[in-house]
Scaffold this motif. Structure first.
Motif, PDB file in Angstrom:
ATOM      1  N   MET B   1      29.293 -60.921  -7.410  1.00  0.00           N
ATOM      2  CA  MET B   1      28.323 -61.538  -6.498  1.00  0.00           C
ATOM      3  C   MET B   1      28.158 -60.688  -5.251  1.00  0.00           C
ATOM      4  N   LEU B   2      29.326 -60.203  -4.763  1.00  0.00           N
ATOM      5  CA  LEU B   2      29.299 -59.367  -3.557  1.00  0.00           C
ATOM      6  C   LEU B   2      28.465 -58.107  -3.781  1.00  0.00           C
ATOM      7  N   ASN B   3      28.584 -57.584  -5.041  1.00  0.00           N
ATOM      8  CA  ASN B   3      27.831 -56.377  -5.403  1.00  0.00           C
ATOM      9  C   ASN B   3      26.342 -56.585  -5.213  1.00  0.00           C
ATOM     10  N   VAL B   4      25.862 -57.728  -5.696  1.00  0.00           N
ATOM     11  CA  VAL B   4      24.428 -58.009  -5.629  1.00  0.00           C
ATOM     12  C   VAL B   4      23.983 -58.068  -4.183  1.00  0.00           C
ATOM     13  N   ILE B   5      24.794 -58.729  -3.364  1.00  0.00           N
ATOM     14  CA  ILE B   5      24.436 -58.856  -1.950  1.00  0.00           C
ATOM     15  C   ILE B   5      24.409 -57.474  -1.288  1.00  0.00           C
ATOM     16  N   TYR B   6      25.435 -56.654  -1.622  1.00  0.00           N
ATOM     17  CA  TYR B   6      25.471 -55.292  -1.092  1.00  0.00           C
ATOM     18  C   TYR B   6      24.218 -54.520  -1.477  1.00  0.00           C
ATOM     19  N   ALA B   7      23.902 -54.622  -2.789  1.00  0.00           N
ATOM     20  CA  ALA B   7      22.742 -53.880  -3.292  1.00  0.00           C
ATOM     21  C   ALA B   7      21.479 -54.299  -2.549  1.00  0.00           C
ATOM     22  N   LEU B   8      21.310 -55.617  -2.429  1.00  0.00           N
ATOM     23  CA  LEU B   8      20.125 -56.134  -1.733  1.00  0.00           C
ATOM     24  C   LEU B   8      20.089 -55.647  -0.293  1.00  0.00           C
ATOM     25  N   LEU B   9      21.254 -55.750   0.360  1.00  0.00           N
ATOM     26  CA  LEU B   9      21.316 -55.367   1.769  1.00  0.00           C
ATOM     27  C   LEU B   9      20.992 -53.893   1.961  1.00  0.00           C
ATOM     28  N   VAL B  10      21.667 -53.043   1.172  1.00  0.00           N
ATOM     29  CA  VAL B  10      21.496 -51.594   1.356  1.00  0.00           C
ATOM     30  C   VAL B  10      20.052 -51.185   1.114  1.00  0.00           C
ATOM     31  N   LEU B  11      19.512 -51.658  -0.011  1.00  0.00           N
ATOM     32  CA  LEU B  11      18.133 -51.267  -0.317  1.00  0.00           C
ATOM     33  C   LEU B  11      17.164 -51.856   0.702  1.00  0.00           C
ATOM     34  N   GLY B  12      17.434 -53.102   1.099  1.00  0.00           N
ATOM     35  CA  GLY B  12      16.574 -53.748   2.094  1.00  0.00           C
ATOM     36  C   GLY B  12      16.599 -53.001   3.407  1.00  0.00           C
ATOM     37  N   ILE B  13      17.812 -52.635   3.831  1.00  0.00           N
ATOM     38  CA  ILE B  13      17.919 -51.933   5.119  1.00  0.00           C
ATOM     39  C   ILE B  13      17.282 -50.558   5.031  1.00  0.00           C
ATOM     40  N   LEU B  14      17.569 -49.854   3.902  1.00  0.00           N
ATOM     41  CA  LEU B  14      16.957 -48.529   3.712  1.00  0.00           C
ATOM     42  C   LEU B  14      15.436 -48.638   3.768  1.00  0.00           C
ATOM     43  N   GLY B  15      14.906 -49.609   3.022  1.00  0.00           N
ATOM     44  CA  GLY B  15      13.450 -49.785   2.968  1.00  0.00           C
ATOM     45  C   GLY B  15      12.888 -50.090   4.339  1.00  0.00           C
ATOM     46  N   ALA B  16      13.547 -51.007   5.044  1.00  0.00           N
ATOM     47  CA  ALA B  16      13.069 -51.386   6.375  1.00  0.00           C
ATOM     48  C   ALA B  16      13.120 -50.190   7.311  1.00  0.00           C
ATOM     49  N   LEU B  17      14.207 -49.403   7.190  1.00  0.00           N
ATOM     50  CA  LEU B  17      14.378 -48.229   8.044  1.00  0.00           C
ATOM     51  C   LEU B  17      13.249 -47.222   7.823  1.00  0.00           C
ATOM     52  N   PHE B  18      13.012 -46.894   6.519  1.00  0.00           N
ATOM     53  CA  PHE B  18      11.949 -45.932   6.213  1.00  0.00           C
ATOM     54  C   PHE B  18      10.589 -46.480   6.651  1.00  0.00           C
ATOM     55  N   GLY B  19      10.410 -47.776   6.431  1.00  0.00           N
ATOM     56  CA  GLY B  19       9.140 -48.399   6.833  1.00  0.00           C
ATOM     57  C   GLY B  19       8.921 -48.257   8.329  1.00  0.00           C
ATOM     58  N   LEU B  20      10.011 -48.499   9.069  1.00  0.00           N
ATOM     59  CA  LEU B  20       9.940 -48.399  10.533  1.00  0.00           C
ATOM     60  C   LEU B  20       9.587 -46.968  10.944  1.00  0.00           C
ATOM     61  N   VAL B  21      10.330 -46.002  10.327  1.00  0.00           N
ATOM     62  CA  VAL B  21      10.080 -44.586  10.661  1.00  0.00           C
ATOM     63  C   VAL B  21       8.634 -44.240  10.369  1.00  0.00           C
ATOM     64  N   LEU B  22       8.135 -44.702   9.196  1.00  0.00           N
ATOM     65  CA  LEU B  22       6.762 -44.360   8.820  1.00  0.00           C
ATOM     66  C   LEU B  22       5.757 -44.988   9.769  1.00  0.00           C
ATOM     67  N   SER B  23       6.006 -46.251  10.172  1.00  0.00           N
ATOM     68  CA  SER B  23       5.018 -46.890  11.043  1.00  0.00           C
ATOM     69  C   SER B  23       5.023 -46.242  12.422  1.00  0.00           C
ATOM     70  N   VAL B  24       6.236 -45.841  12.888  1.00  0.00           N
ATOM     71  CA  VAL B  24       6.297 -45.106  14.162  1.00  0.00           C
ATOM     72  C   VAL B  24       5.577 -43.774  14.016  1.00  0.00           C
ATOM     73  N   ALA B  25       5.851 -43.085  12.884  1.00  0.00           N
ATOM     74  CA  ALA B  25       5.230 -41.778  12.661  1.00  0.00           C
ATOM     75  C   ALA B  25       3.716 -41.890  12.590  1.00  0.00           C
ATOM     76  N   SER B  26       3.226 -42.963  11.978  1.00  0.00           N
ATOM     77  CA  SER B  26       1.769 -43.091  11.846  1.00  0.00           C
ATOM     78  C   SER B  26       1.125 -43.272  13.214  1.00  0.00           C
ATOM     79  N   LYS B  27       1.882 -43.862  14.161  1.00  0.00           N
ATOM     80  CA  LYS B  27       1.352 -43.971  15.534  1.00  0.00           C
ATOM     81  C   LYS B  27       1.399 -42.610  16.237  1.00  0.00           C
TER      82      LYS B  27
END
Lengths: 196, 277
Positions: B1-27
């Motif tokens: 169960m912990l694995n699933v949460i880790y996976a979700l968290l890591v990918l979610g954070i990575l995605g959010a991070l890249f999204g943030l970088v891209l939106s800042v970059a687009s500005k």
């Protein structure tokens, strides 16, 4: 000295004997799609080299410092696709602002690289081969150079094919695929290459 | 169960991070685009034919916006679209009649070929390279190997029954890609609304022009002398019609001893019928 030799071996392997296109069959889509003219083939090759080098660096960092730490190795494919897609998008925006001439020269080929499986392939192969950071980057860049070599050679042959007299039913992709197959056979000759 | 949460968290954070970088970059890397460019692009032909001399329709739209190209730069788009572009650019609608491409040759089989059979590459550029200035007897005329047909994006030029390229005046958009591809340079542009055409580009003197083709202009100047509008001039042994002066009176059609000048609306065809060579 040993590192230099091993890097050289990796480079030669990536460009010739283990060429991404001719012996690993990765990145066939842009190889067939963007090889009608030498000019555009060169542009595509350079763009792919650039992205492959950068992608190997960043995916290696993501893998070592995030995925391995949290024991999430099975997420490599998903995470790498995310990294590559964002990277290409970022490079596109950066080029459009700072190097508009290069941006217009690369045109639609830049976003197309996102779906180039050679880029994902190089990221996964780096991990499979247990390469360290320097080796990964070298493998990425030389793999891209191998792609550049393959696509430019292929495009120059296809430019001549336009004037060739072959049956009508072979027109377009059939003759291109046969040509690619023959070139792959020729590149098989490099597999016997032994340096040291 | 912990694995699933880790996976979700890591990918979610990575995605959010890249999204943030891209939106800042687009500005940061935002490039302001003139909305007019998109509007101009929508009024171009969209065939990317390259007839305007710019790389694709996007390049042409950018050039029109920058003022380096006229609003009429895209010939295939036609006058309505040119007027629309002029409106976007805040200019007067341009006046000017529709132009079409025209093949200045009507010889083909009537000019005769040097060889029984040509086995080279089916391409005018290759046929041109045959020793003795090409495969055709006439060294000026259309070789009929279809190089122009291959480059036409609008399916408006075809090799006719006589083995000569002929422009479909209804489909032609005057992008002039055929003229650029023709190694004999026999394709020119002319107004769409003409009645009388003179399909020959042979610069040879009368006797040899006659010997090389059954439908060649021999430069006899009968048309030049009889034209009431003074619209025809013979230069280098070949007559040319000035369409600014031509009144479509048809005098030259009647006077031409070679039956070369024709009224294209008379029988709907450019090709005059010449029985014997």
């Amino acid at each position: 000295m040993e590192t230099i030799f091993s890097l050289l071996a990796i480079s030669l392997g990536a460009i010739l004997s283990n060429n991404f296109i001719f012996s690993q069959f990765l990145g066939i889509c842009p190889f067939l799609g963007v090889s009608k003219k030498v000019d555009t083939a060169v542009g595509m090759g350079i763009a792919v080299t650039f992205v492959m080098g950068l992608a190997s660096a960043i995916t290696w960092l993501v893998n070592t410092f995030i995925l391995v730490k949290f024991d999430l190795m099975y997420m490599q494919t998903v995470a790498f696709i995310l990294v590559i897609a964002s990277l290409v998008q970022f490079i596109e925006m950066f080029l459009q602002k700072s190097m508009p001439t290069l941006y217009t020269a690369l045109g639609v080929y830049l976003p197309l690289i996102t779906t180039n499986c050679a880029v994902l392939g190089v990221a996964l192969l780096n991990i499979q081969n247990n390469y360290n950071f320097i080796e990964s980057v070298v493998y990425g860049i030389t793999g891209g150079l191998g792609f550049l070599l393959a696509i430019v050679l292929f495009a120059s042959i296809r430019e001549r094919l336009v004037f060739a007299d072959y049956p009508k039913c072979w027109d377009g992709f059939p003759i291109a695929l046969v040509t690619a197959g023959l070139m792959a056979l020729a590149f098989m000759g490099f597999s016997g290459l032994q340096v040291w | 169960m912990l694995n699933v949460i880790y996976a979700l968290l890591v990918l979610g954070i990575l995605g959010a991070l890249f999204g943030l970088v891209l939106s800042v970059a687009s500005k940061i890397f935002e490039v302001k685009k003139d909305p007019r460019e998109e509007a101009i692009l929508s009024h171009l032909a969209g065939a990317n034919c390259g007839g305007c001399g710019f790389p694709g329709c996007g390049g042409c739209a950018a050039a029109i916006l920058a003022g380096t190209a006229p609003v009429t730069a895209c010939a295939p788009a036609g006058p309505e679209n040119a007027a629309a572009i002029a409106k976007i650019m805040g200019q007067e609608a341009p006046t000017g009649e529709r132009q079409v491409a025209f093949v200045r040759c009507n010889g083909g089989e009537r000019a005769g070929h040097k060889f029984e059979r040509y086995v080279g590459i089916e391409d005018c550029v290759a046929a041109m390279k045959v020793a003795g200035n090409g495969t055709l007897d006439c060294s000026f005329g259309c070789l009929g190997r279809g190089t122009c047909v291959k480059v036409c994006k609008f399916d408006a030029i075809h090799i006719n029954a006589h083995g000569v390229a002929e422009v479909d005046r209804e489909k032609c958009t005057c992008c002039m890609q055929c003229a650029a591809a023709c190694p004999r340079h026999v394709i020119v542009s002319m107004p769409y609304a003409v009645d009388v055409v003179l399909p020959c580009a042979n610069h040879e003197k009368g006797a040899s022009a006659k010997a090389h083709c059954a439908v060649s202009c021999i430069g006899c100047k009968l048309c030049e002398r009889n034209c009431p509008a003074g619209a025809i001039t013979v230069n280098n042994n070949v007559a040319r019609i000035d369409y600014d002066k031509c009144t479509s009176c048809g005098t030259c059609v009647a006077k031409c001893p070679r039956k070369l000048i024709v009224d294209i609306h008379a029988d709907g065809k450019v090709a005059p019928v010449v029985a014997d060579k």
